[in-house]
Every structure is written in C-alpha cells, then in structure tokens.
Design a protein around this motif. Structure first.
Motif, PDB file in Angstrom:
ATOM      1  N   GLU A 124     -62.268  50.451 -61.220  1.00  6.07           N
ATOM      2  CA  GLU A 124     -60.884  51.301 -61.670  1.00  6.07           C
ATOM      3  C   GLU A 124     -61.745  52.873 -61.482  1.00  6.07           C
ATOM      4  O   GLU A 124     -59.926  52.998 -61.715  1.00  6.07           O
ATOM      5  CB  GLU A 124     -62.329  51.574 -63.792  1.00  6.07           C
ATOM      6  N   MET A 125     -62.015  53.313 -60.900  1.00  8.23           N
ATOM      7  CA  MET A 125     -61.846  54.760 -59.852  1.00  8.23           C
ATOM      8  C   MET A 125     -60.950  54.846 -58.774  1.00  8.23           C
ATOM      9  O   MET A 125     -60.347  55.371 -58.858  1.00  8.23           O
ATOM     10  CB  MET A 125     -63.536  55.232 -59.150  1.00  8.23           C
ATOM     11  N   LEU A 126     -60.800  53.098 -58.037  1.00 10.51           N
ATOM     12  CA  LEU A 126     -60.025  53.868 -57.164  1.00 10.51           C
ATOM     13  C   LEU A 126     -58.493  53.706 -57.608  1.00 10.51           C
ATOM     14  O   LEU A 126     -56.911  54.155 -57.529  1.00 10.51           O
ATOM     15  CB  LEU A 126     -59.816  51.957 -56.072  1.00 10.51           C
ATOM     16  N   LEU A 127     -58.501  52.673 -58.745  1.00  7.37           N
ATOM     17  CA  LEU A 127     -57.326  52.649 -59.493  1.00  7.37           C
ATOM     18  C   LEU A 127     -56.443  53.959 -60.096  1.00  7.37           C
ATOM     19  O   LEU A 127     -55.705  54.497 -60.345  1.00  7.37           O
ATOM     20  CB  LEU A 127     -57.053  51.819 -60.222  1.00  7.37           C
ATOM     21  N   LEU A 128     -57.459  54.681 -60.639  1.00 10.09           N
ATOM     22  CA  LEU A 128     -57.300  55.473 -61.253  1.00 10.09           C
ATOM     23  C   LEU A 128     -57.364  57.718 -60.141  1.00 10.09           C
ATOM     24  O   LEU A 128     -56.228  57.790 -59.789  1.00 10.09           O
ATOM     25  CB  LEU A 128     -58.601  56.452 -61.725  1.00 10.09           C
ATOM     26  N   PHE A 129     -57.488  56.467 -58.902  1.00  9.04           N
ATOM     27  CA  PHE A 129     -57.196  57.933 -57.113  1.00  9.04           C
ATOM     28  C   PHE A 129     -55.778  57.045 -57.405  1.00  9.04           C
ATOM     29  O   PHE A 129     -54.758  58.381 -56.486  1.00  9.04           O
ATOM     30  CB  PHE A 129     -58.008  57.482 -56.251  1.00  9.04           C
ATOM     31  N   VAL A 130     -55.038  56.131 -57.626  1.00  6.71           N
ATOM     32  CA  VAL A 130     -53.847  56.081 -57.096  1.00  6.71           C
ATOM     33  C   VAL A 130     -52.656  56.380 -57.997  1.00  6.71           C
ATOM     34  O   VAL A 130     -51.858  56.690 -57.465  1.00  6.71           O
ATOM     35  CB  VAL A 130     -53.409  54.084 -57.499  1.00  6.71           C
ATOM     36  N   GLU A 131     -53.351  56.531 -58.742  1.00 13.46           N
ATOM     37  CA  GLU A 131     -52.559  57.027 -59.859  1.00 13.46           C
ATOM     38  C   GLU A 131     -52.780  58.126 -60.176  1.00 13.46           C
ATOM     39  O   GLU A 131     -51.519  58.747 -60.451  1.00 13.46           O
ATOM     40  CB  GLU A 131     -52.766  56.716 -61.888  1.00 13.46           C
ATOM     41  N   GLN A 132     -53.591  58.817 -60.086  1.00 14.25           N
ATOM     42  CA  GLN A 132     -53.723  61.046 -59.954  1.00 14.25           C
ATOM     43  C   GLN A 132     -54.699  60.813 -59.147  1.00 14.25           C
ATOM     44  O   GLN A 132     -55.483  60.934 -58.663  1.00 14.25           O
ATOM     45  CB  GLN A 132     -54.287  61.296 -61.549  1.00 14.25           C
ATOM     46  N   GLN A 133     -53.666  61.914 -57.201  1.00 15.59           N
ATOM     47  CA  GLN A 133     -54.458  61.977 -56.570  1.00 15.59           C
ATOM     48  C   GLN A 133     -55.360  63.395 -56.273  1.00 15.59           C
ATOM     49  O   GLN A 133     -56.602  63.480 -55.786  1.00 15.59           O
ATOM     50  CB  GLN A 133     -53.599  61.867 -55.221  1.00 15.59           C
ATOM     51  N   LYS A 134     -54.970  64.154 -56.671  1.00 12.73           N
ATOM     52  CA  LYS A 134     -55.239  65.604 -57.488  1.00 12.73           C
ATOM     53  C   LYS A 134     -56.441  65.690 -58.462  1.00 12.73           C
ATOM     54  O   LYS A 134     -56.164  65.223 -59.187  1.00 12.73           O
ATOM     55  CB  LYS A 134     -54.558  66.335 -57.143  1.00 12.73           C
ATOM     56  N   ASN A 135     -57.100  66.735 -57.639  1.00 10.48           N
ATOM     57  CA  ASN A 135     -58.226  67.540 -58.371  1.00 10.48           C
ATOM     58  C   ASN A 135     -59.207  66.648 -58.759  1.00 10.48           C
ATOM     59  O   ASN A 135     -59.554  67.098 -60.512  1.00 10.48           O
ATOM     60  CB  ASN A 135     -57.429  68.572 -59.960  1.00 10.48           C
ATOM     61  N   TRP A 136     -59.785  65.691 -58.405  1.00 11.23           N
ATOM     62  CA  TRP A 136     -61.301  64.758 -58.520  1.00 11.23           C
ATOM     63  C   TRP A 136     -62.115  65.632 -58.323  1.00 11.23           C
ATOM     64  O   TRP A 136     -61.886  65.607 -57.101  1.00 11.23           O
ATOM     65  CB  TRP A 136     -60.555  62.920 -58.154  1.00 11.23           C
ATOM     66  N   THR A 137     -63.243  65.836 -58.508  1.00 12.62           N
ATOM     67  CA  THR A 137     -64.321  66.436 -58.099  1.00 12.62           C
ATOM     68  C   THR A 137     -65.582  65.075 -58.536  1.00 12.62           C
ATOM     69  O   THR A 137     -65.187  64.265 -59.490  1.00 12.62           O
ATOM     70  CB  THR A 137     -64.844  67.798 -58.764  1.00 12.62           C
ATOM     71  N   ILE A 138     -66.771  65.225 -57.963  1.00 15.61           N
ATOM     72  CA  ILE A 138     -67.411  64.464 -57.937  1.00 15.61           C
ATOM     73  C   ILE A 138     -68.263  64.680 -59.237  1.00 15.61           C
ATOM     74  O   ILE A 138     -69.116  63.973 -60.156  1.00 15.61           O
ATOM     75  CB  ILE A 138     -68.725  64.588 -56.769  1.00 15.61           C
ATOM     76  N   SER A 139     -68.893  65.924 -60.203  1.00 15.95           N
ATOM     77  CA  SER A 139     -69.287  66.253 -61.239  1.00 15.95           C
ATOM     78  C   SER A 139     -68.240  65.913 -62.318  1.00 15.95           C
ATOM     79  O   SER A 139     -69.160  65.250 -63.159  1.00 15.95           O
ATOM     80  CB  SER A 139     -69.225  67.831 -61.701  1.00 15.95           C
ATOM     81  N   LYS A 140     -65.941  65.253 -62.176  1.00 11.40           N
ATOM     82  CA  LYS A 140     -66.025  65.369 -63.135  1.00 11.40           C
ATOM     83  C   LYS A 140     -66.304  63.855 -63.401  1.00 11.40           C
ATOM     84  O   LYS A 140     -65.791  63.200 -64.362  1.00 11.40           O
ATOM     85  CB  LYS A 140     -64.231  65.880 -62.901  1.00 11.40           C
TER      86      LYS A 140
ATOM     87  N   ASN B 231     -72.304  57.009 -54.001  1.00 10.07           N
ATOM     88  CA  ASN B 231     -72.725  54.846 -53.439  1.00 10.07           C
ATOM     89  C   ASN B 231     -70.808  54.745 -53.876  1.00 10.07           C
ATOM     90  O   ASN B 231     -70.263  53.703 -52.760  1.00 10.07           O
ATOM     91  CB  ASN B 231     -74.127  54.988 -54.143  1.00 10.07           C
ATOM     92  N   ASP B 232     -70.188  55.163 -55.177  1.00 13.52           N
ATOM     93  CA  ASP B 232     -69.107  54.249 -55.758  1.00 13.52           C
ATOM     94  C   ASP B 232     -68.052  54.411 -54.220  1.00 13.52           C
ATOM     95  O   ASP B 232     -66.927  53.716 -54.378  1.00 13.52           O
ATOM     96  CB  ASP B 232     -68.960  54.711 -56.739  1.00 13.52           C
ATOM     97  N   ILE B 233     -67.377  56.184 -53.832  1.00 16.05           N
ATOM     98  CA  ILE B 233     -66.967  55.810 -53.189  1.00 16.05           C
ATOM     99  C   ILE B 233     -67.290  55.816 -51.810  1.00 16.05           C
ATOM    100  O   ILE B 233     -66.253  55.159 -50.943  1.00 16.05           O
ATOM    101  CB  ILE B 233     -67.014  57.623 -53.294  1.00 16.05           C
ATOM    102  N   SER B 234     -68.424  55.682 -51.503  1.00 15.12           N
ATOM    103  CA  SER B 234     -68.388  54.358 -50.184  1.00 15.12           C
ATOM    104  C   SER B 234     -68.330  53.582 -49.976  1.00 15.12           C
ATOM    105  O   SER B 234     -67.962  53.249 -49.138  1.00 15.12           O
ATOM    106  CB  SER B 234     -70.106  55.054 -49.780  1.00 15.12           C
ATOM    107  N   ASP B 235     -68.426  53.066 -50.796  1.00 16.38           N
ATOM    108  CA  ASP B 235     -68.002  51.626 -51.992  1.00 16.38           C
ATOM    109  C   ASP B 235     -66.181  51.572 -51.054  1.00 16.38           C
ATOM    110  O   ASP B 235     -65.832  50.825 -50.657  1.00 16.38           O
ATOM    111  CB  ASP B 235     -68.158  50.678 -52.654  1.00 16.38           C
ATOM    112  N   ILE B 236     -66.095  52.094 -51.914  1.00 11.54           N
ATOM    113  CA  ILE B 236     -64.069  52.239 -51.824  1.00 11.54           C
ATOM    114  C   ILE B 236     -63.750  52.892 -50.682  1.00 11.54           C
ATOM    115  O   ILE B 236     -62.270  52.303 -50.085  1.00 11.54           O
ATOM    116  CB  ILE B 236     -64.237  53.329 -52.643  1.00 11.54           C
ATOM    117  N   ASN B 237     -64.634  52.954 -49.173  1.00 11.86           N
ATOM    118  CA  ASN B 237     -64.052  53.721 -48.012  1.00 11.86           C
ATOM    119  C   ASN B 237     -64.558  52.209 -47.606  1.00 11.86           C
ATOM    120  O   ASN B 237     -63.717  52.328 -46.494  1.00 11.86           O
ATOM    121  CB  ASN B 237     -64.867  54.844 -47.780  1.00 11.86           C
ATOM    122  N   ASP B 238     -65.191  52.315 -48.147  1.00 15.88           N
ATOM    123  CA  ASP B 238     -65.038  50.616 -46.478  1.00 15.88           C
ATOM    124  C   ASP B 238     -64.607  49.542 -46.580  1.00 15.88           C
ATOM    125  O   ASP B 238     -63.460  49.133 -46.271  1.00 15.88           O
ATOM    126  CB  ASP B 238     -66.550  49.355 -47.662  1.00 15.88           C
TER     127      ASP B 238
END
Length: 698
Positions: free
Chosen positions: A7-23, A37-44
């Motif tokens: 879900e996070m990856l698809l969110l980045f596809v739709e909206q690439q900017k202004n995302w932070t870890i805390s948000k 940890n999730d972003i590490s999996d996404i990067n893999d």
C-alpha cells in the motif's frame, strides 16, 4: 513485502513528494522503526525491478525518484508481488504470530497479517495446533477474545528457533518465511557490533570452562542468545526454575550475567537454569593441549613484555593489568576469535604517532609468531601497540577534579559495567549514570566530559563514544580528551571523596595489622570487619603466590635421580591433598618429553604444569628444592640444569595468573633467587617469598 508495504509503495507512485517517516508512521499507525523496515523491503523490490531505490534525507524526509511510476505498470501486469503463501508456510507463520502475541489474537488479525481470508485461516487452524503441540505448546480458544497460546517461555524460544531454522528441504522458500517474519516484526538478529560482542562473551566462557562448542552448536547458541535478548526486552523472561542436569550451570550463569550486563537486562531466575539445559544438549570438540598452550602463551607474553620494556627503557613488568590484558588479546589471536579486519582512523593515527613503540614491537614479534605458528598481521600488531601505549599512559596518570557523566543505551546496568572498568584507571568524579533517553543537555551544563556507550543522536554537546568493556583503545581516547581539557584550563587536584578516604584508611590499617596478626584465617576475618566498618567492598582477588606456597607446600633437600622423579615428587603433595589427579602428573611428563625444557622459566627454576582439563581439581603450588640439580634436555639438544621444581595446578586459565606473574617478576631478582637457594627451612623460604611479593604489591 507485506500488505502495508505494498500500500505504501502504491502511495508513493501516486504522490512522490513530501513524505516523511513520521507522516507515514502516523498514517499507518505503526512505529517509525516499522516504517523504516517496510521501506527496506520496498527497496529490495525496487532493486530487483531496476528502479531507483528510495533514499532518506534530513529530518526523516524520503527522496523518491520519478522512475518509481514504473511500478504502476508492473502492478497492472499482475507482477507486483503476486506471491501467495503455501499452506505449510501459513502454518509456520501463524504459529510464530501466536508465540509472539502475549495475550489473545483473533483469526481475523492473523488473516490480515498473512494477507489471506479468515476462512483460509480457519481451515489451517487444526494444522497450526498440531504443529505447536509438537513443541509442547497448546492453543486455547476464547469465544470473545480469540486465540491464546499456553506454554513455558523456554519452549516458546526453542520453537521460534525451530521456525527460524526451517530449511528449503522442509518448506519451499526459506527466504519467504524469513521475509514474512521480518515484516511481522520478528527479526531476532543483532547489529554487527553487538554480534561480535556476543561472540566474545561465548568465546571467553569457552576458555574459562574448557568447553568448546562445535561450529554448528556455536551458531545455535548465538541464535538462542540473540532471540533471548529480544524476548527479555519484550518482558518475556524465564522466571521458573528448571530441573535437570546442572553440570554446565556455572558456564550458563556467567554467560547470562555478562549478557545481562552488556545489554542492560534483568536476569530472570530461570534464565541460567534453562540455558544450562541448552548447553547440555550441544556438541563439544576436544581441544587437546589447548590449556597447556595458553599457560605457555602466558610465559611467552611475560618474556615479550620484558624485552619490550628493556628496549623502550620503561618498566612495564609490574603492571598486572597490562599483562592480563595483553595475554587476553594474544589468546584471542591464538584462538582465532580476534576478528577485527579494518583500522579505524583513531587507531591508525595513534599508532602513527608512536613510531618508536611500533618499531620495538616489530623487533620482538618473532617470539610471539613462533609460538602462535604464523605471522601476526598489521592490524593485530597495531592492537599490541595500543596495549603498550595504554600501559605507558597509565604510568603518567594524575588525579584531576573532572566532572564526568556516563550514558548508556540499554539500561543503567551497562553503565555500571563501564564505570567498574574505568574506576581503576582514572580518578575523576562521576556526577551521574543515565540512560540515553533521559539525557538532557541543560541538566548537565557543568559536566567536563560525557562518556557514552552508544551514539547520541540529536545531541549537540561533545562526548566520547566507548565500548562497555572499555578497551585500551577507549582508555587512550579518554586520556587524550583529558589532555585536551587540561590544555584549555587549569584543573585542580581532586579532593578525595569520603568513600575513597575510607578505602585508603582501611588499607592503611590492614597494612599495619598484617605483621601483628600471624594467623591467616584470623587476618581474613579482621580484613572483612575492617572493610565493613569503613564501607569498603572486600575484593575477590586471585590468590597471591605466598598464599599458594605456605611452609607445608615447600620441601627442601629432596633427592631425585632425574627430572622425571623431580616432577613427580613436586606434584605428589598436590595429589595427596586433592589438588590434582594421577593423570595430571602423567600429562606433565608426556608434555616435557614432547616439548623439552619449556617448563624452565628462569635459570635453575622449573614450573611443571598442565591444562586444567587434564586432571586438575583446584589451583595450587608445591615447591621442592633438590640436594643436587638435575638436567632437562630441550628439543633442540641443549640442556637446562634445574635445582628448584615448583609444580602448579591450574583451576582455569585465570585464577593462577597473579601468583604466576609475581613469581616470574621475582625470579628476575638475583638476590631473591640466592635467598631461595640458601633458605634452611620451609618456613624461612615461605617468609622470603611473602616479603618479596609484598614489595611488588606495594
């Protein structure tokens, strides 16, 4: 990649900017660590698809490149993580979820985490229950709350280890299991530095107790301890005492003690009991002659220090802390547990600033290399230089009124361990010992120096990062900081605290009383009471040489035909008193036949000994002086003439060290040796030994 990551990856596809870890943490209602940890999996996944990976910017900001839009096309083609767990994989992961859940978990929760329907989990449930029952764990259903797992904490840990070790021959796709466990927050690995620290703890206890694990058992113990650290951090301790074979209890107890100290954990009453059972189930290797080799290494180290001291024109022969630390370091090289492969900047700079010490060390490395049987590497040499430089620095130590704050990450226990390591090397005032999360800059404005066991993020004041075990390298870092501070301002002499004054007064009083109170047992009782009165702890030290060689452990004018008879007669009293077994004597004789006159530690003086795993019961010594000297032939054909044989039994590779260190030091004194040769009674010889040893101590 789990459902949230997708879900996070698809969110980045739709909206690439202004995302932070805390948000993201707030949006998905999880911790920031989980998001990382999730972003590490996404990067893999992005790496596999040759798409630019997500980077971390300042203040937790995410840097997402435009080519992430390619993910959308992959998703439309059905390629975006279409993997579905098999029934066997669901069974394993559902079992892991039940173990990790402290109270109840619903079928819907399990289904959501495994990204399947609730009906699928219901169909899997009987298989999950049977799987857990094989590990003595039982699933209890509650109509309103869900499922709860019953079983001991020990059984849960063993079952988790079993899950983690499941291989491809049992379930297809071990990496899938590992990946899902990580995604579910069940990652039991430690950072590399902590792994090395844990390896050192196990290695050290292997040496102390003479029990050496096979490689497979060593790896299993590492996994168990890493898992245990994480479980205890989650308040899942083994509190119940465990019955069974306790032959390895002392080893288990010490491992738990040091793990608890280093990671700031509370020791559960049953942790050592259960680990004892784990150790009993493991396989061990036979290390013939290993312990004798360690004692041989202690002899070589002592000679190395003599040679280095002579060439540097600095007397380091009486620095027991230096000797002990260097022996430990060389033993780590000898046993291949020293695994540092890169020089850090501080180490490199410090060695370069001490070219003379480096030159002298290299001049005498051959004696160490000959013993170890290989060349000593550049990085290993650097650390020997560091040990020597630290010993020289300690000789220059001055008392200063520094205000020092100690900070740790894992709990006050770790800081207390660091404090105990530092207090014998410096004489400054520790104003406080705090955990990192409680550190506030404004509360410690008047502190001269901050020493921390972990990096202090978002902390602007200067501090020194050290290891909790406080190595010689750490000592030099702190020493350099002290010199820097002294250069900025004049630092007054430190006034002794009430505790320090009490310690000093107690030692002065005991020094006066010792010559008056002749009875050793009475003196021990008096020492205890005096220290209690002044509020000083009674140190538990290794025995002194004079304590191991009272008159009843000395025989003069003994007749022997050859060195074999001399070794046997020097050992016989220890055998009769229950210090050693018969096989200890046989092992000494075999060793001398094989290796020659290695036992001659000074001209005319031999120290027969063997490893503690060859029939030694407790540490002890017995000395005989012959009427006529005997000859020992060395392996190179040369001969040694010996008149005094002092048999030594070794309980472990540490407890005899102080007595041995003092003996070798005293034998460098020609007058001491002459008095030993001329003493006319055992009582007189024992008195000579004590007088000369007390001079070293003072």
């Amino acid at each position: 990649m789990n459902k949230r990551s997708r879900e996070m990856l698809l969110l980045f596809v739709e909206q690439q900017k202004n995302w932070t870890i805390s948000k993201l943490a707030k949006r998905f209602e999880v911790s920031e660590r989980t998001i990382r940890n999730d972003i590490s999996d996404i990067n893999d996944y992005l790496k596999q698809q040759k798409i630019t990976q997500i980077q971390f910017g300042g203040s937790g900001r995410l840097i997402i490149e435009k080519d992430i839009k390619k993910v959308k096309k992959l998703g439309e083609n059905g390629d975006l993580y279409t993997y579905r767990l098999s029934k066997e994989e669901r069974k394993v992961l559902a079992a892991a979820l039940l173990i990790q859940t402290k109270d109840h978990i619903t079928l819907s929760n399990i289904a959501e985490m495994l990204m399947v329907s609730r009906a699928t989990i219901i169909n899997d449930l009987d298989g999950v229950k049977k799987f857990l029952q094989s590990g003595n764990l039982h699933v209890i259903s509650h109509s309103n709350k869900g499922l709860r797992l019953e079983g001991s904490e020990g059984d849960k840990r063993l079952f988790l280890l079993r899950i983690m070790s499941i291989g491809a021959n049992e379930i297809q796709g071990e990496s899938v299991i590992r990946s899902f466990l990580k995604g579910l927050g069940m990652e039991f690995e430690l950072p590399e530095e902590d792994r090395r620290r844990l390896q050192r703890i196990i290695n050290e206890q292997e040496h102390v107790y003479g029990r050496f694990l096979t490689d497979a058992s060593f790896d299993y113990l590492m996994q168990y301890l890493m898992l245990s650290i994480q479980r205890i951090r989650q308040d899942s301790q083994i509190t119940e005492e465990v019955d069974g074979n306790k032959s390895k209890y002392k080893m288990a107890r010490d491992i738990i003690k040091y793990v608890s100290q280093y990671w700031g954990l509370d020791e559960g009453k049953g942790e050592a009991d259960f680990l004892c059972g784990v150790l009993d189930s493991m396989s061990y290797t036979q290390r013939k002659r290993r312990d004798q080799r360690i004692i041989g290494l202690q002899l070589v180290t002592r000679k190395f220090i003599e040679n280095v001291s002579r060439e540097l024109n600095v007397n380091l022969n009486r620095d027991f802390n230096f000797y002990e630390n260097l022996v430990d370091h060389l033993e780590s090289i000898f046993m291949k547990s020293f695994n540092v492969t890169q020089r850090d900047d501080f180490l490199k700079k410090y060695v370069e600033q001490n070219p003379r010490v480096l030159e002298v060390v290299k001049n005498h490395l051959d004696m160490l290399e000959k013993f170890i049987g290989r060349e000593i590497s550049e990085i290993e040499t650097d650390y020997i230089v560091i040990h020597i430089c630290a010993a020289i620095e300690r000789r220059k130590k001055k008392e200063v009124d520094f205000q020092v704050l100690i900070v740790c990450g894992g709990g006050v226990g770790t800081s207390q361990l660091l404090l105990s390591k530092m207090e014998n090397r410096f004489d400054f005032h520790v104003v406080d010992v705090v955990s990192a999360h409680l550190l506030r800059e404004t509360e410690y404005e008047n502190v001269d120096m901050i020493v921390s066991t972990i990096p202090l993020k978002n902390f602007e004041k200067d501090y020194i990062l050290v290891s909790p075990v406080f190595t010689d390298e750490d000592y030099l870092r702190v020493s350099r900081k002290i010199e820097e501070l002294q250069g900025r301002r004049r630092v007054p002499k430190k006034e002794k605290s009430q505790e320090e004054q009490g310690k000093k007064t107690a030692e002065k009083l005991l020094k006066v009383l010792k010559p008056v109170i002749k009875d050793e047992n009475l003196m021990k009782e008096v020492s205890k009471k005096v220290r209690e009165f002044f509020g000083v702890e009674d140190p538990e030290e290794e025995p002194f040489l004079y304590e191991l060689l009272p008159p009843e452990h000395i025989q003069l004018d003994v007749k022997c035909r050859d060195w074999r008879e001399a070794v046997c007669k020097s050992a016989q009293p220890l055998l009769e008193k229950g210090y050693i077994e018969e096989r200890y004597i046989d092992a000494m004789l075999d060793n001398i036949r094989e290796n020659g006159a290695y036992i001659v530690i000074s001209p005319g003086f031999a120290l027969p000994h063997e490893g503690f795993d060859t029939g030694c019961i407790k540490v002890g010594m017995n000395l005989i002086r012959l009427t006529d000297p005997v000859v020992i032939e060395d392996i190179d054909g040369e001969t040694e003439t010996v008149k005094i044989f002092c048999c030594m039994s070794t309980e472990d590779h540490k407890k005899h060290l102080k007595a041995f260190f003092h003996l070798v030091n005293m034998l460098t004194n020609r007058q001491f040796k002459e008095e030993l040769m001329n003493a006319d009674t055992p009582e007189k010889m024992a008195e000579i030994i004590k007088i000369y040893e007390m001079r070293i101590k003072s």
